[in-house]
Structures are given as C-alpha cells and as structure tokens.
Design a protein around this motif. Structure first.
Motif, mmCIF file in Angstrom:
data_model
loop_
_atom_site.group_PDB
_atom_site.id
_atom_site.type_symbol
_atom_site.label_atom_id
_atom_site.label_comp_id
_atom_site.label_asym_id
_atom_site.label_seq_id
_atom_site.Cartn_x
_atom_site.Cartn_y
_atom_site.Cartn_z
ATOM 1 N N ALA A 262 0.834 -1.218 0.000
ATOM 2 C CA ALA A 262 0.000 0.000 0.000
ATOM 3 C C ALA A 262 0.863 1.260 0.000
ATOM 4 N N ASP A 263 2.071 1.153 -0.585
ATOM 5 C CA ASP A 263 2.927 2.349 -0.547
ATOM 6 C C ASP A 263 2.407 3.425 -1.509
ATOM 7 N N GLU A 264 3.147 4.525 -1.602
ATOM 8 C CA GLU A 264 2.643 5.696 -2.346
ATOM 9 C C GLU A 264 2.398 5.377 -3.828
ATOM 10 N N THR A 265 3.292 4.560 -4.434
ATOM 11 C CA THR A 265 3.094 4.254 -5.857
ATOM 12 C C THR A 265 1.803 3.440 -6.069
ATOM 13 N N VAL A 266 1.489 2.581 -5.099
ATOM 14 C CA VAL A 266 0.255 1.787 -5.196
ATOM 15 C C VAL A 266 -0.956 2.722 -5.073
ATOM 16 N N ARG A 267 -0.852 3.694 -4.169
ATOM 17 C CA ARG A 267 -1.967 4.642 -3.980
ATOM 18 C C ARG A 267 -2.172 5.494 -5.235
ATOM 19 N N VAL A 268 -1.064 5.866 -5.871
ATOM 20 C CA VAL A 268 -1.168 6.644 -7.112
ATOM 21 C C VAL A 268 -1.858 5.799 -8.186
ATOM 22 N N SER A 269 -1.487 4.511 -8.233
ATOM 23 C CA SER A 269 -2.074 3.597 -9.218
ATOM 24 C C SER A 269 -3.583 3.429 -8.963
ATOM 25 N N ALA A 270 -3.960 3.309 -7.671
ATOM 26 C CA ALA A 270 -5.376 3.165 -7.309
ATOM 27 C C ALA A 270 -6.146 4.446 -7.672
ATOM 28 N N HIS A 271 -5.500 5.565 -7.439
ATOM 29 C CA HIS A 271 -6.149 6.849 -7.725
ATOM 30 C C HIS A 271 -6.378 7.006 -9.233
ATOM 31 N N ARG A 272 -5.392 6.539 -10.020
ATOM 32 C CA ARG A 272 -5.511 6.613 -11.491
ATOM 33 C C ARG A 272 -6.691 5.755 -11.961
ATOM 34 N N LEU A 273 -6.786 4.547 -11.393
ATOM 35 C CA LEU A 273 -7.907 3.667 -11.754
ATOM 36 C C LEU A 273 -9.232 4.322 -11.362
#
Lengths: 251, 169
Positions: A145-156
């Motif tokens: 759940a690090d920042e890159t994962v959160r960015v990816s979730a936000h993009r989706l």
C-alpha cells in the motif's frame, strides 16, 4: 431540455454559489458536473474545452478535499479545528482562482455544442473502457500500500469515474463501475486524511499518528484487488464496440 | 513569441431566426480547417496553446487545430475573443507565457487586435484608428515579438489561397 444545456445551466449556477459563500454542496456538485461534461466531450471525441473543465475542477479541488475531511466523524477535535481554519483560508483562494468570466465563457461554449452521434459515442465508450481496464491491470499487479500503489489506485478511480459519467450520459447500465469507483473513493479518502494528518503534524499540531488509517487503506486496496477480475470482465464486455451492452437487457 | 491569428472557417450565412452564436462549420469550413493545420505543419508551427472564442464556429475551428498542438499543448476558451479586444484580453494572453500561440476569433475584432499589437493604436478607440486589417474566413495572420501593445511585428498574412498552396506542400 437537452442534457448538455441542463448540465451547463447547473455549471453556471454552481460556480456562482461556490464563490458567493462557503458551500460544500456547491463545490462537490460543481466538480461532479464538470466531470460529467468532460465525459460528454470524450463521447464526442472533442479535445477543446477539456482543459477548461480541468481548470474548473482544480480550482475547487483543495476546498473539496477539506470539505470531505470535515464531513468525517473520525477526525479528532484539534484536527477538525485546524481543517476549519484551512478551509476558511481556502475559500478566499477559491474565489480568486475561480474566474467567473472564464467559467461563463466555458458555459457559453458548452451549451452550443451539438450532441455526439451514437456511433462516435459507442466507440468512445469502448475506448474509455479499455483505458480503465489498462489502469486496473496496472493496479492489480501491485502489492502492499505504498505511495506508488496509492497513485495507481487513484488513477484507476479517475478512469472509472470518467467511464461511469460517460455511461450515465449514454443511459447505459453502470452499477459495477459505480460500486468499484465508490470503493476506491473510500480508500483514496482515507489516504487523503493520512496525508493531511502528516501535514498538520508537520505544521506543529499535536495529533495521533494515522496507524488505523494505514490498516484501513491496506485492507481497502486488497479488497479492490480481489474484486478486480469480475470488474475486468465487465470492462472487457463494455470495450466491445458491437453486440449488446452488458447487464442492460440488450438495449 | 509567435502568434497566429486564425479567423474561424466558413460557417455559412446567418439564417433569419436562427441563433448566430450557434452557427456550425460547413463542410467547406471543415476543409479550410484541414488546410490550415496542414499549412501550419508545413511552416513548422507546433503550437503551445490555442485560445478561442466561445462561439460554436470558433470552438469547432479550434478543435480542428488540435493536431497542430504540441504534446503538452493546452487550449482555453476566452469570452474576450467574442467582442472588441481590450487591455484585459491582451493581459490574459500575455500571462499565458507561451512561445507559440494560436488565437481563433472573429472579425472585426481579430484584425483590430492584430493592428493594436503591431502598431500600438488601441483597438479600444477604433474611430481613431488610421488603418484596418481584415482577415477573410479561414485566413491566418502571423505576428512575432513580445505580446504587448505595439511590440509585435506583422510577419505574414496567409489568405485561404496561400494556405491551400502551403497545404499541398
């Protein structure tokens, strides 16, 4: 009245309401209406005016984030007071940014646009579905759940929102997309609160660390990954430009 | 900077009883737009920004110019392009801070703006203006220099005929 004209009227009145006084509902609806109109431009394959709608959404983005946090019932009183002060200051900045002459010109341009034709809209919906699927595949490959994962979730989440609004505009069944977007929305709201807590702490406010939020974010991301295969199948069906739409009675 | 002033392409004649602001481009107008884009490509004019009036014929002309935008190029609607140019409009255009901009608008205001930028004679007092510039529909003017009153140089005028030739390469 045609949908474009109705939404454009809403845009005008909401932009004025958001400027006159602090009005969380107007800010929220303004962002949503701008997003729906951007989806309508996407359906018509139009590029012009999208930057203006993006500008409008961004003009009130910070105010909306603060309103979302202030509406939560798990924010401790000292943080709520800090958020309240931030929101008050943001109202002044919002009025400066939200240039009503530009939003009026945008509304004038939008209300004269002819409706997109059905074939173009169908191709655009297929493309938006493919884009959402692509973002989802990227997200599903992540772990943790690090920042890159959160960015990816936000993009989706953003791509699902655009697709949902385009589906709604075209009167096509959008429930699975809406549910997935709302689920990711809750995760993103928790991530926003966690970031805001850090900001408040770095500005000297004494607040508890966001451990419970981190656990909720991890669980939310894991749940979204688990549900991805079903949503992916739905997006694949939507991405087909021929045949009936999924789950809508073959209309 | 390079400034390209583009008058909207052909949108037919105003019809009695119809809303003039909602006049759409005709097929001929769309062909004119196609030639403008080809000509701009031929002239190496990758645009950073396209600014356009909110009237439908200008919005559609701006849309047709999108292929001439650079990868990070942006567009913006500006109500000031649907009326006589004023200081606020010039200030907004200058504040964009880009190197290559196209403006899509209407006559007589586009010509007045070009004359103002090139000569320093304010378009806010047209009765005192000693000369006029007028662009035909689907025509293009090119100015270079600093985007301010009297600080630009009229570099070229591209009437439709010239654009047709340029578009052929």
């Amino acid at each position: 009245m045609p949908k474009s004209r109705l939404r454009t009227r809403e845009l005008r009145s909401l932009a004025a309401r958001a400027c006159i006084r602090r009005d969380p509902d107007a800010v929220h609806e303004l962002r949503r209406t701008a997003s729906r109109l951007a989806a309508r431009l996407a359906l018509g394959g139009q590029r012009v005016l999208r930057d203006d709608l993006r500008w409008l959404r961004r003009s009130v983005a910070e105010a909306r984030d603060l309103d979302v946090l202030l509406a939560r019932d798990d924010v401790e009183p000292s943080l709520a007071a800090w958020l309240e002060r931030e929101r008050e200051a943001e109202q002044g900045r919002l009025v400066e940014r939200l240039d009503l002459a530009r939003s009026e010109a945008l509304a004038e341009a939008l209300e004269r646009l002819p409706d997109p034709d059905d074939d173009a809209a169908r191709r655009a919906l297929a493309e938006l579905s493919r884009r959402a699927r692509h973002a989802g595949d990227d997200f599903a490959r992540t772990t943790g759940a690090d920042e890159t994962v959160r960015v990816s979730a936000h993009r989706l989440r953003r791509r699902l929102r655009r697709l949902r609004h385009a589906l709604e505009w075209s009167d096509v069944h959008c429930e699975p997309v809406r549910v997935a977007q709302d689920d990711l929305g809750r995760v993103c709201d928790d991530a926003l609160l966690a970031r805001t807590l850090e900001r408040a702490r770095s500005s000297g406010l004494s607040v508890e660390p966001a451990c419970h939020l981190e656990r909720a974010i991890e669980a939310g991301l894991e749940r979204a990954r688990g549900r991805w295969p079903a949503l992916r199948a739905h997006l694949t069906a939507l991405a087909s430009t021929d045949g009936p739409w999924p789950d809508d009675g073959g209309r | 900077m390079e400034l390209w002033l583009v008058r909207h392409a052909d949108a037919g004649a105003p019809l009695p009883g119809a809303e003039d602001d909602a006049r759409a481009l005709t097929p001929r107008g769309r062909r004119q737009c196609f030639r403008i884009v080809r000509a701009l490509a031929h002239l190496g004019a990758g645009l950073d920004h396209v600014r356009h009036s909110p009237l439908l014929r200008a919005v559609q002309t701006a849309e047709a110019l999108v292929p001439a935008l650079s990868a990070h190029g942006t567009t913006a609607v500006d109500g000031g392009l649907a009326r006589a140019p004023d200081h606020a409009l010039v200030a907004r255009l200058a504040a964009e801070g880009v190197e290559r901009m196209a403006i899509v608008g209407h006559e007589p205001w586009l010509g007045a703006l070009a004359f103002w930028l090139a000569s320093g004679w304010s378009a806010e007092a047209p009765e005192r203006q000693p000369a006029w510039l007028e662009l035909e529909k689907g025509g293009v003017l090119q100015l270079t220099g600093t985007l301010a009153s009297g600080e630009m140089r009229l570099r070229a005028v591209y009437p439709r005929r010239a654009l047709r030739l340029l578009a052929r390469g």
